[in-house]
Design a protein around this motif. Structure first.
Motif, PDB file in Angstrom:
ATOM      1  N   ALA A  29       0.831  -1.213   0.000  1.00 31.58           N
ATOM      2  CA  ALA A  29       0.000   0.000   0.000  1.00 31.58           C
ATOM      3  C   ALA A  29       0.859   1.254   0.000  1.00 31.58           C
ATOM      4  N   ILE A  30       1.907   1.259   0.810  1.00 35.05           N
ATOM      5  CA  ILE A  30       2.800   2.430   0.900  1.00 35.05           C
ATOM      6  C   ILE A  30       3.541   2.632  -0.416  1.00 35.05           C
ATOM      7  N   ASN A  31       4.141   1.558  -0.922  1.00 36.92           N
ATOM      8  CA  ASN A  31       4.942   1.665  -2.144  1.00 36.92           C
ATOM      9  C   ASN A  31       4.087   2.052  -3.346  1.00 36.92           C
ATOM     10  N   ASN A  32       2.924   1.428  -3.479  1.00 38.11           N
ATOM     11  CA  ASN A  32       2.050   1.741  -4.618  1.00 38.11           C
ATOM     12  C   ASN A  32       1.597   3.195  -4.570  1.00 38.11           C
ATOM     13  N   PHE A  33       1.270   3.679  -3.389  1.00 44.22           N
ATOM     14  CA  PHE A  33       0.848   5.071  -3.243  1.00 44.22           C
ATOM     15  C   PHE A  33       1.948   6.031  -3.672  1.00 44.22           C
ATOM     16  N   LEU A  34       3.158   5.802  -3.175  1.00 47.19           N
ATOM     17  CA  LEU A  34       4.251   6.728  -3.468  1.00 47.19           C
ATOM     18  C   LEU A  34       4.682   6.656  -4.931  1.00 47.19           C
ATOM     19  N   VAL A  35       4.684   5.456  -5.497  1.00 44.60           N
ATOM     20  CA  VAL A  35       5.035   5.314  -6.917  1.00 44.60           C
ATOM     21  C   VAL A  35       3.999   6.030  -7.781  1.00 44.60           C
ATOM     22  N   ASN A  36       2.725   5.852  -7.448  1.00 47.33           N
ATOM     23  CA  ASN A  36       1.669   6.508  -8.223  1.00 47.33           C
ATOM     24  C   ASN A  36       1.757   8.025  -8.121  1.00 47.33           C
ATOM     25  N   VAL A  37       1.947   8.524  -6.905  1.00 45.82           N
ATOM     26  CA  VAL A  37       2.033   9.977  -6.720  1.00 45.82           C
ATOM     27  C   VAL A  37       3.232  10.546  -7.465  1.00 45.82           C
ATOM     28  N   LYS A  38       4.376   9.879  -7.341  1.00 39.08           N
ATOM     29  CA  LYS A  38       5.566  10.382  -8.038  1.00 39.08           C
ATOM     30  C   LYS A  38       5.326  10.425  -9.548  1.00 39.08           C
ATOM     31  N   SER A  39       4.700   9.379 -10.073  1.00 35.89           N
ATOM     32  CA  SER A  39       4.444   9.331 -11.515  1.00 35.89           C
ATOM     33  C   SER A  39       3.480  10.426 -11.936  1.00 35.89           C
ATOM     34  N   ILE A  40       2.446  10.668 -11.135  1.00 38.00           N
ATOM     35  CA  ILE A  40       1.472  11.717 -11.453  1.00 38.00           C
ATOM     36  C   ILE A  40       2.123  13.094 -11.392  1.00 38.00           C
ATOM     37  N   VAL A  41       2.931  13.330 -10.362  1.00 42.21           N
ATOM     38  CA  VAL A  41       3.609  14.623 -10.210  1.00 42.21           C
ATOM     39  C   VAL A  41       4.535  14.881 -11.388  1.00 42.21           C
ATOM     40  N   GLN A  42       5.217  13.832 -11.846  1.00 39.63           N
ATOM     41  CA  GLN A  42       6.151  13.994 -12.970  1.00 39.63           C
ATOM     42  C   GLN A  42       5.429  14.141 -14.300  1.00 39.63           C
ATOM     43  N   ALA A  43       4.229  13.528 -14.414  1.00 44.44           N
ATOM     44  CA  ALA A  43       3.540  13.505 -15.702  1.00 44.44           C
ATOM     45  C   ALA A  43       2.579  14.679 -15.897  1.00 44.44           C
ATOM     46  N   LEU A  44       2.060  15.240 -14.799  1.00 39.56           N
ATOM     47  CA  LEU A  44       1.035  16.279 -14.907  1.00 39.56           C
ATOM     48  C   LEU A  44       1.527  17.617 -14.375  1.00 39.56           C
ATOM     49  N   ASN A  45       0.976  18.680 -14.951  1.00 39.71           N
ATOM     50  CA  ASN A  45       1.214  19.997 -14.380  1.00 39.71           C
ATOM     51  C   ASN A  45       0.350  20.176 -13.128  1.00 39.71           C
ATOM     52  N   GLY A  46      -0.880  19.650 -13.218  1.00 41.60           N
ATOM     53  CA  GLY A  46      -1.771  19.712 -12.074  1.00 41.60           C
ATOM     54  C   GLY A  46      -2.245  21.122 -11.786  1.00 41.60           C
ATOM     55  N   ASN A  47      -3.158  21.228 -10.807  1.00 41.59           N
ATOM     56  CA  ASN A  47      -3.606  22.555 -10.421  1.00 41.59           C
ATOM     57  C   ASN A  47      -3.087  22.879  -9.031  1.00 41.59           C
ATOM     58  N   HIS A  48      -3.147  24.126  -8.687  1.00 42.10           N
ATOM     59  CA  HIS A  48      -2.703  24.558  -7.360  1.00 42.10           C
ATOM     60  C   HIS A  48      -3.869  25.194  -6.601  1.00 42.10           C
ATOM     61  N   ASN A  49      -5.086  24.842  -7.030  1.00 41.13           N
ATOM     62  CA  ASN A  49      -6.267  25.348  -6.334  1.00 41.13           C
ATOM     63  C   ASN A  49      -6.440  24.608  -5.015  1.00 41.13           C
TER      64      ASN A  49
END
Length: 741
Positions: A455-475
């Motif tokens: 659970a810990i590893n999957n969460f962190l891997v997913n978040v890192k991948s999303i942060v690297q792949a998306l600009n995302g919003n800051h709202n």
């Protein structure tokens, strides 16, 4: 210039009710507030290993436990910890084990085959061992009656674990040895094995546990080279640190060895004598005063080579032991000898830390007599009332209800355990339980740890991948406020838990709640999540995993490092190239899905894409997750982890497929059984053997009209029979149709 009449507004001091660090202190047997003697500086001494065998998971419980607490104090509470640990390389167990191993290996090397003398010598040793260890359970205490004891043992009878914890170990060793002796006798009688070294080696290895003690008893006086003991302890010390490094246990700041501290130990003993305490008149058994009269524990603390005649009182403990032939010795004012077990820690800790320390730690089995003896002799040496301010004792690790122990040989070595489980899983198992209570080592605990790790590893891997792949919003709207509020609440809970006797179990479950809430947020805001929120939570989770030692100290801010063959971070070296390949692959897959493309070419293109994902990128420690929007999520994960996860998925899929096939086969069998019943024509279904026991007359359609006693079948009963016949008619039709297929 006129003076100003403007006054400074009143400032209101914030009110806070912050928890303070408390720990379970064996000096009081309560949770007491931790107050270091010198501000943020903490002087801590912990009892290290006695190096004479492989380290096992029971040792891991102790050393990982205090590594976790040390990390929390250093990395979370920011104390400046001076962590001192000893290596016990002079000890009765070491002397006996090193010496008997040396003598056994010499015997084995010099034996070139089976002989009557060898068999007789081994058999004599076996009888002595059986009668010495198991005599009270034998009829007439004779090895001649061993067969009856074997039957008792195989029937699951004999003394309980509490009465004699070594009974099972002794029985297994003696049964194994007897089988080997009988086999050697048969081989020798058949004229075989006389010049076959392999035959004698097999015999000797099988009887090692009963034969080595006999060799030591007979030949111990011949072992005079102290290098034998130094080489032996040096080997096991290196093995111990290899295991600790594999478990991510931090090395001590200061390491002391008994063999290098003999002059300081002698001076320490002289100080006790000078103060007039080298007789039992000093306050004793502070930690476990109720154990002071337990002579079994006192003797275990003294060691197997201590002669009882040397004591004036049964409660005395040795500061210095006179060495006999076959035992290492150093010159001292009291003659050639060696330090007692307890004095070593007092002298070494005192030399490094001084007359008072903040923390002393060790396993709970050391509380009495070892730690109580340490306190007695140290307070005698320094003429002080309290040598240790906080004594921490880690709980045992039990295997099948028994303490895991070298002497009981009921352990899994750390090296073997790491073949089955990751170091992180073992550590998480300990984190999920109270550090100062007994922990039962079982598969359910490890499975819980595996789920946590995933659970810990999957969460962190997913978040890192999303942060690297998306600009995302800051709202920062309601969804972000909700997850952030829970995040801060869990931070408070974690702080309170760690202040409360290092309650890592409560802290870990709070971290899990953090992860669950953030995953839920991600599902709802999958296309445009707040990168700031994701980074904040994931950095904190990473920091806590590093603090607990689940992740190594060199980990990045988010997640764990996937290391390439060059030794550098895979993200840094391969990141841009991998993302380029992933983008290319996305376009190829999109092209292949177009309806106007050639089918065969499209299939080949998709196969190439799958090969990049499943083989080539895996070798670069990269996992690609195909998503519904057609764009792959890039994850940097160690190759072995990817392959292991893939294998687990394959096994799970195979299991699911097998279960599906089994259900299908069961359904087919049930259908076949049902169809077989349809073989009977509806008009004949009530005329079989069972029907003729119930009815005596039928109409032209085969419906019963009279019961066996001649009574007419009632209207209600007739309706039920008609419905049954109609159902049989349908089943009969299905049966006939199946014959045509």
């Amino acid at each position: 210039m006129a003076s100003s009449s403007v006054a400074q507004p009143e400032w209101h001091k914030p009110q806070a009710d912050a928890p303070v660090l408390k720990m379970n202190n064996s000096m009081t047997h309560t949770k007491t507030e931790f107050i270091p003697a010198k501000g943020k500086q903490v002087n801590w001494y912990t009892c290290g290993p006695t190096v004479y065998d492989k380290s096992h998971l029971g040792h891991a419980r102790n050393y990982i436990t205090f590594d976790i607490i040390r990390r929390i104090m250093e990395d979370y509470f920011s104390y400046d910890v001076n962590f001192v640990m000893n290596i016990t390389d002079i000890d009765d167990k070491i002397i006996i084990t090193a010496r008997s191993q040396y003598l056994f290996n010499n015997k084995k090397a010099s034996t070139s085959g089976l002989s009557q003398d060898l068999i007789s010598e081994v058999e004599k040793a076996w009888r002595e061992f059986v009668e010495a260890k198991l005599g009270k359970y034998l009829v007439q205490a004779s090895a001649d009656n061993f067969a009856a004891l074997v039957k008792t043992f195989e029937d699951g009878k004999g003394p309980s674990l509490n009465d004699e914890p070594k009974f099972q170990m002794w029985m297994k060793a003696t049964i194994r040895a007897l089988k080997a002796i009988d086999a050697a006798k048969a081989e020798f009688a058949a004229g075989k094995g006389k010049s076959n070294k392999e035959s004698s080696d097999i015999l000797l290895e099988e009887v090692r546990d009963v034969f080595a003690p006999a060799l030591d008893k007979a030949l111990k006086h011949t072992v005079t080279d102290h290098q034998i003991f130094r080489d032996f302890t040096g080997y096991w010390e290196r093995d111990y640190f290899k295991d600790m490094d594999a478990l991510n246990v931090r090395r001590p700041d200061v390491l002391t060895r008994v063999s290098e501290y003999v002059p300081e130990i002698i001076a320490f003993v002289e100080g006790i004598i000078k103060n007039g305490y080298a007789i039992p008149n000093h306050s004793y058994a502070k930690l476990e005063p109720w154990s002071a009269s337990n002579m079994k524990l006192v003797q275990e603390g003294e060691g197997d080579l201590t002669a009882s005649g040397e004591k004036k009182s049964s409660a005395d403990f040795a500061l210095w032991k006179a060495s006999k032939a076959g035992e290492p010795a150093w010159d001292s004012p009291w003659g050639a000898g060696r330090p007692g077990w307890h004095i070593e820690c007092s002298a070494m800790a005192g030399d490094v830390i001084g007359a008072n320390m903040d923390i002393h730690s060790g396993g709970i089995d050391l509380a009495f007599p070892h730690h109580d003896n340490e306190l007695a002799q140290s307070e005698a040496h320094y003429n002080c009332k309290q040598w240790v301010n906080y004594f921490l004792h880690a709980g045992h690790l039990h295997a099948e209800g028994q303490k895991m122990s070298k002497s009981l040989k009921n352990f899994d070595s750390i090296a073997d355990a790491l073949k089955e489980h990751t170091a992180a899983q073992i550590r998480i198992m300990f984190l999920l339980h109270s550090w100062d209570s007994v922990l039962d080592y079982k598969q359910a605990s490890l499975q819980e740890a595996r789920v946590f790790e995933a659970a810990i590893n999957n969460f962190l891997v997913n978040v890192k991948s999303i942060v690297q792949a998306l600009n995302g919003n800051h709202n920062f709207h309601q969804a972000e406020k909700d997850v952030y509020a829970l995040f801060q609440q869990k931070q408070e809970e974690i702080h309170a838990a760690l202040c409360d006797n290092f309650d890592t179990s409560r802290a870990m479950f709070a971290i899990r709640d953090m992860i669950t809430a953030t995953n839920t947020y991600l599902k709802k805001a999958s296309t445009n999540p707040s990168i700031a929120v994701l980074v904040k939570v994931s950095k904190y989770v990473t920091k806590m995993m590093r603090t607990f030692g689940v992740f190594k100290d060199e980990n990045p801010e988010i997640g764990f490092t996937a290391t390439g063959s060059s030794g550098g971070s895979v993200e840094e070296v391969a990141g841009p190239y991998v993302r380029l390949i992933a983008s290319f692959r996305d376009r190829v897959r999109e092209l292949a899905r177009r309806k106007d493309s050639d089918g065969a070419a499209l299939t080949e293109l998709l196969q190439l894409c799958d090969k990049i994902r499943d083989e080539e990128l895996v070798d670069l420690n990269v996992a690609l997750d195909d998503r519904e929007d057609g764009k792959a999520l890039v994850k940097f994960v160690d190759r072995e982890v990817i392959l292991k996860q893939r294998e687990e998925k394959r096994v799970a899929a195979a299991r699911a497929a097998a279960e599906k096939e089994a259900k299908k086969a069961a359904a087919a069998a049930a259908e076949a059984e049902k169809l077989a019943k349809g073989k009977i024509h509806p008009s004949e279904m009530f005329k079989d053997e069972e029907g003729r026991k119930l009815y005596s007359a039928w109409d032209d359609k085969g419906i019963p009209t009279k019961k066996i006693d001649g009574e007419e079948v009632g209207k209600g009963g007739a309706k039920k029979l008609v419905k049954q016949q109609e159902a049989q008619a349908k089943l009969h039709e299905r049966y006939l149709a199946s014959l045509k297929q």
